[in-house]
Design a protein around this motif. Structure first.
Motif, short mmCIF file in Angstrom:
data_model
loop_
_atom_site.label_atom_id
_atom_site.label_comp_id
_atom_site.label_asym_id
_atom_site.label_seq_id
_atom_site.Cartn_x
_atom_site.Cartn_y
_atom_site.Cartn_z
N GLU A 4 0.83 -1.20 0.00
CA GLU A 4 0.00 0.00 0.00
C GLU A 4 0.86 1.26 0.00
OE1 GLU A 4 -3.65 -0.64 2.75
OE2 GLU A 4 -2.20 -2.20 3.25
N ALA A 5 1.99 1.20 0.73
CA ALA A 5 2.91 2.34 0.73
C ALA A 5 3.54 2.52 -0.64
CB ALA A 5 3.99 2.13 1.79
N ASP A 6 3.92 1.42 -1.28
CA ASP A 6 4.51 1.50 -2.62
C ASP A 6 3.55 2.15 -3.60
OD1 ASP A 6 6.74 0.24 -1.62
OD2 ASP A 6 6.40 -1.67 -2.64
N ALA A 7 2.26 1.83 -3.48
CA ALA A 7 1.27 2.42 -4.37
C ALA A 7 1.21 3.94 -4.19
CB ALA A 7 -0.10 1.79 -4.13
N LEU A 8 1.36 4.40 -2.94
CA LEU A 8 1.38 5.84 -2.70
C LEU A 8 2.59 6.49 -3.37
CD1 LEU A 8 0.43 6.15 1.10
CD2 LEU A 8 -0.98 6.77 -0.87
N GLN A 47 -8.05 3.16 3.49
CA GLN A 47 -6.91 3.31 2.60
C GLN A 47 -5.73 3.97 3.32
OE1 GLN A 47 -7.72 5.88 -0.72
NE2 GLN A 47 -8.19 7.67 0.56
N ALA A 48 -4.54 3.65 2.84
CA ALA A 48 -3.34 4.32 3.33
C ALA A 48 -3.31 5.74 2.78
CB ALA A 48 -2.10 3.57 2.91
N VAL A 49 -3.01 6.71 3.64
CA VAL A 49 -2.99 8.11 3.20
C VAL A 49 -1.60 8.73 3.29
CG1 VAL A 49 -5.41 8.47 3.77
CG2 VAL A 49 -3.66 8.97 5.48
N ALA A 50 -0.67 8.07 3.97
CA ALA A 50 0.70 8.58 4.07
C ALA A 50 1.63 7.44 4.44
CB ALA A 50 0.80 9.70 5.11
N ALA A 51 2.90 7.57 4.07
CA ALA A 51 3.87 6.51 4.33
C ALA A 51 5.25 7.10 4.58
CB ALA A 51 3.93 5.53 3.16
#
Length: 212
Positions: free
Chosen positions: A13-17, A49-53
């Motif tokens: 999910e972080a990679d997608a961001l 959903q992930a919003v920051a990484a």
């Protein structure tokens, strides 16, 4: 924004961001830990959903002592919570793996490290321009990607392998910031010669060139 939930290990999910929102469009290599902020899953439970990484990696350049690099920091445009909070929470979580973290603000992108200044990191100065990759048929390829794909980042060796001209690519230098996570990290920073200098200000001319 509503309450955000801190998670680790959600690398995909972080990679997608990073791919969608970070200027590099590339997740870093040698990742040691990823920390993400997630929205509430709502009626369905779990995480939204992930919003920051925030990524921590083994630095691509060799240091005489072990440090980790905060190698990516990214968020969705809709995330209005200050990223200084994610940095602070991430540094607390990474203490089990290191006592000293560094990060670099890329002058090529017009960055001066304002987020690290807001997070009260210390400033060690600007690194000189360096060869950060190559140009192949006008397309930039990072040095680490070249090593991974072809086993070398040397323009001369790559030209021989690919049978076409390969030009070195130089960045504009990078601002180095650091944060000690313990007393041992403070001592390590001194041994490494990391200074505590006045913060740099934004380079208006560089920002204008980058935005053009």
């Amino acid at each position: 924004m509503n309450t955000l939930f801190l998670r680790t290990g959600r690398n995909a999910e972080a990679d997608a961001l990073v791919i969608e929102f970070h200027y590099s469009k590339r997740p870093p290599a040698n990742v040691q830990q990823v920390v993400t902020w997630h929205e509430d899953g709502g009626l369905f439970g779990g995480d939204g959903q992930a919003v920051a990484a925030c990524y921590f990696s083994i630095p691509p350049t060799r240091w005489s002592e072990d440090v980790l690099e905060l190698s990516r920091l990214v968020r969705r445009p809709t995330c209005d919570k200050p990223l200084t909070g994610l940095i602070a929470e991430s540094c607390t979580m990474i203490r089990a793996k290191t006592d000293l973290v560094v990060s670099f603000a890329d002058k090529t992108q017009g960055h001066h490290g304002g987020i690290y200044q807001a997070a009260s990191w210390r400033y060690a100065g600007a690194r000189d321009r360096a060869c950060d990759g190559v140009l192949i048929a006008g397309t930039f390829h990072p040095g680490r990607s070249c090593n991974s794909v072809w086993g070398t980042r040397s323009p001369v060796k790559l030209a021989a392998i690919l049978g076409q001209p390969v030009e070195p690519h130089f960045d504009e230098g990078k601002h180095c910031y650091w944060r000690a996570l313990s007393l041992s990290g403070e001592k390590k920073a001194r041994r490494l010669g990391l200074d505590e200098l006045p913060y740099p200000k934004p380079d208006a001319q560089q920002q204008e060139r980058t935005a053009a």
